[in-house]
Design a protein around this motif. Structure first.
Motif, mmCIF file in Angstrom:
data_model
loop_
_atom_site.group_PDB
_atom_site.id
_atom_site.type_symbol
_atom_site.label_atom_id
_atom_site.label_comp_id
_atom_site.label_asym_id
_atom_site.label_seq_id
_atom_site.Cartn_x
_atom_site.Cartn_y
_atom_site.Cartn_z
ATOM 1 N N LYS A 515 37.653 -14.385 116.504
ATOM 2 C CA LYS A 515 37.816 -13.407 117.587
ATOM 3 C C LYS A 515 37.775 -11.964 117.086
ATOM 4 O O LYS A 515 37.227 -11.074 117.734
ATOM 5 C CB LYS A 515 39.147 -13.646 118.303
ATOM 6 N N LEU A 516 38.388 -11.735 115.933
ATOM 7 C CA LEU A 516 38.605 -10.359 115.482
ATOM 8 C C LEU A 516 37.715 -9.953 114.315
ATOM 9 O O LEU A 516 37.647 -8.776 113.981
ATOM 10 C CB LEU A 516 40.084 -10.201 115.078
ATOM 11 N N ILE A 529 45.266 -2.098 114.895
ATOM 12 C CA ILE A 529 44.942 -2.974 116.023
ATOM 13 C C ILE A 529 46.210 -3.629 116.574
ATOM 14 O O ILE A 529 46.430 -3.660 117.789
ATOM 15 C CB ILE A 529 43.917 -4.035 115.593
ATOM 16 N N LEU A 567 43.908 -9.556 121.164
ATOM 17 C CA LEU A 567 43.527 -8.855 119.936
ATOM 18 C C LEU A 567 42.160 -8.177 120.090
ATOM 19 O O LEU A 567 41.950 -7.066 119.596
ATOM 20 C CB LEU A 567 43.496 -9.833 118.758
ATOM 21 N N VAL A 568 41.243 -8.842 120.772
ATOM 22 C CA VAL A 568 39.919 -8.256 121.016
ATOM 23 C C VAL A 568 40.057 -6.966 121.821
ATOM 24 O O VAL A 568 39.434 -5.939 121.511
ATOM 25 C CB VAL A 568 39.003 -9.255 121.740
ATOM 26 N N ARG A 571 41.530 -4.261 119.668
ATOM 27 C CA ARG A 571 40.549 -3.673 118.755
ATOM 28 C C ARG A 571 39.658 -2.670 119.489
ATOM 29 O O ARG A 571 39.360 -1.588 118.958
ATOM 30 C CB ARG A 571 39.702 -4.766 118.113
#
Length: 592
Positions: A515-516, A529, A567-568, A571
């Motif tokens: 994902k990150l 982040i 988290l996306v 970011r």
């Protein structure tokens, strides 16, 4: 009659002239004790008068970069110890703050210190100060000794590292704001952007002689956030909120500045900022490899039994509260090795309030002790056979594990396989640690290490890292990577992540990598982040709660996927803020 003399607590850096000046005192030629102390005080004032010569450069365990030294000198000389360190991510704001702090301490100008950070950085600050600056007397708000003292701990311990979230609790805030601090350091200071928040009110109210605010993104949404930070440092520097808005903010757009020249001049009295392009920082590529491992049947059974029993215990809120740390440790150990779980299982079995589970815990400890093989260790052997070679400086590998029991198991395996290695862990003396690093650099192809080698050691002569197990905290993973992927590294870096299928570790790595794209981030960006997440808890705590509240693995997968999506978004928000700050400040505040 005995003279009353002032008490001086300081560290003096005597050069040859200073020594000659004190020779009369050695010979006893002073008129009296008071004259002697007055002369010492005069010398101290002379020493403190300027910061052209920094004492700290001869008192640290590393060589700081020139721009970091310039930043520290700027804070000491021009800012008089009250400044905003806003270097771009990964350039070492912590180093600059540490240089300022240590310089003041060497000169006897700072004793009582409070460092406030996000929860995930508390231990990292303690480790960095100890490893790089020999400042080993800091205690954290997480320390059992600190917690045992209740709110009185803030007064009892003169040098404290605490999370901002802990410090701003009402019961703590009442005590902290009554303590006169020589120096306050606030990391990730963009959390003070709102002057109506409890965090801003706490830091603004602190009694502080010197204060450093550290953030790569001082402005996130509007220019008033910059006003709020500067007001904590130097009240009145930017006048009143109304006057600041009238003079420096375009009407109708709170993000757009006007009168940039005047604003730049005012900020140059409090702000230092370096960018990666300014210092020509370009690192070789970094490549991550995920090695998914199917555990041996007996290992998989142990993992499943530990998970099932942990769920049963955590279903009791009272027991979950008391044994949360131990159960979290046990679940992390289960992803590493059977050997790592053994002692924790026995400790839990001996807890009086877990008597109902004692037999099950003892049985699991017996199962763990009986397991004689490790699928992860066998996978490691293949990686080492391909990546490590004695006598070849380009074939050096550092192997990280979180647990001493796993370390001991791997040590036995490497001996059996015939791989030469150096051993490094927190229980070694400083001399033994230095010998291990030297042996690794000069002759041995493998360094087998616990997290301790991620604490302030520069290993850029090595280009391959194996994460035998993975912390749930991504900042810990980032700290490991930063030991070899840093300034001075000339070769592409390869990172091998060994992860056991069906463990919490696998889900954590999945969202961080898939994902990150964590292993493509600049070192330091991870904490930025995480700082954008609405949930301020430690990342490990978030993961544990998702696991504990999920009735089965499918529900846990959904919960972790939602965390990955958060988290996306975090970011994307960080990248937006970063672009805004780059446009706003550019390279106007370099110390060049």
């Amino acid at each position: 009659m005995i003279d009353t003399v002032p008490t001086i607590t300081t560290h003096f850096h005597f050069d040859e002239n200073a020594t000659k000046e004190l020779e009369p005192a050695i010979r006893g030629e002073w008129q009296g004790l008071r004259d002697y102390h007055l002369k010492l005080m005069a010398y101290q004032l002379q020493l403190v008068a300027g910061f052209d010569e920094l004492l700290v450069l001869d008192a640290v365990n590393f060589t700081p970069f020139e721009y970091q030294v310039r930043a520290a000198r700027t804070v000491l000389r021009r800012f008089r110890g009250r400044g905003l360190l806003s270097d771009e991510v990964g350039l070492g704001k912590t180093i600059e703050a540490g240089l300022v702090l240590k310089e003041y301490m060497l000169r006897g100008m700072v004793d009582r210190v409070l460092i406030l950070t996000p929860p995930g950085l508390v231990e990292q600050w303690r480790e960095e100060l100890a490893a790089k600056f020999d400042l080993t007397d800091f205690i954290t708000s997480n320390d059992p000794l600190f917690r045992s003292q209740g709110v009185h701990a803030w007064e009892k311990f003169p040098r404290v590292i605490a999370s901002l979230a802990t410090a701003r609790l009402a019961k703590h805030r009442r005590v902290i704001t009554g303590i006169p601090y020589d120096m306050v350091i606030v990391d990730e200071a963009h959390h003070l952007k709102n002057r109506s928040s409890a965090s801003w009110k706490l830091v603004n109210k602190l009694q502080k002689r010197y204060i450093l605010l550290l953030t790569a993104t001082p402005v996130q949404n509007r220019l008033s956030e910059l006003y709020n930070l500067v007001t904590v440092l130097k009240p009145g520097q930017l006048k009143s909120p109304k006057e600041f808005s009238r003079q420096f903010v375009v009407r109708g757009d709170p993000r757009l500045p006007k009168n940039r020249g005047v604003l730049r001049a005012l900020l140059s009295d409090v702000m230092v900022r370096h960018t990666r392009s300014q210092i020509s920082l370009k690192l070789p590529p970094r490549r991550a490899h995920t090695v998914k491992i199917t555990l041996y049947p007996e290992e998989q059974a142990l993992v499943e039994h530990i998970a099932a029993l942990s769920r049963r215990i955590m279903a009791n809120p009272e027991l979950a509260g008391r044994h949360r740390f131990g159960l979290r440790m046990l679940l992390r150990e289960a992803s590493s090795s059977a050997a790592a779980t053994h002692s924790t299982l026995l400790k839990l079995a001996n807890a009086s309030d877990l008597a109902a589970y004692q037999q099950d815990l003892q049985q699991l400890a017996h199962e763990a002790a009986a397991i004689q093989r490790s699928a992860k260790a066998d996978a490691l052997r293949k990686v080492l056979a391909a990546q490590a070679k004695a006598g070849d400086p380009h074939k050096k590998v550092i192997v990280f594990t979180q647990f001493r029991a796993t370390l001991a198991m791997l040590e036995e395996q490497l001996q059996a396989w015939g791989f030469p290695y150096a051993l490094y862990h927190g229980g070694l003396s400083r001399e033994a640690k230095d010998r291990a690093i030297r042996a690794f650099q000069e002759e041995l192809p493998i360094l087998l290490s616990t997290e301790a080698a991620g604490e302030g050691r520069n290993l850029q002569f090595c280009r391959v890292m194996v994460n035998f197990d993975l912390p749930w905290n991504p900042q810990r993973i980032e700290q490991r990577v930063g030991r070899i992927h840093r300034i001075g590294q000339e070769q592409p870096v390869d990172i091998f992540n060994l992860t056991a299928r069906g463990t919490i570790e696998e889900f954590v790595l999945d969202i961080l990598d898939r994902k990150l794209n964590m292993f493509e981030l600049v070192i330091g960006e991870m904490e930025m982040i995480l700082g954008q997440l609405a949930d301020e808890r430690d990342f490990e705590e978030i993961v544990l709660d998702i696991w504990a509240q999920a009735p089965d693995e499918e529900a846990f997968a959904r919960g972790m996927d939602e965390l990955g999506e958060a988290l996306v978004k975090a970011r994307a928000e960080y990248q937006r803020v970063k672009a805004y700050d780059e446009a706003l400040f550019g390279e106007d505040f370099s110390t060049e």
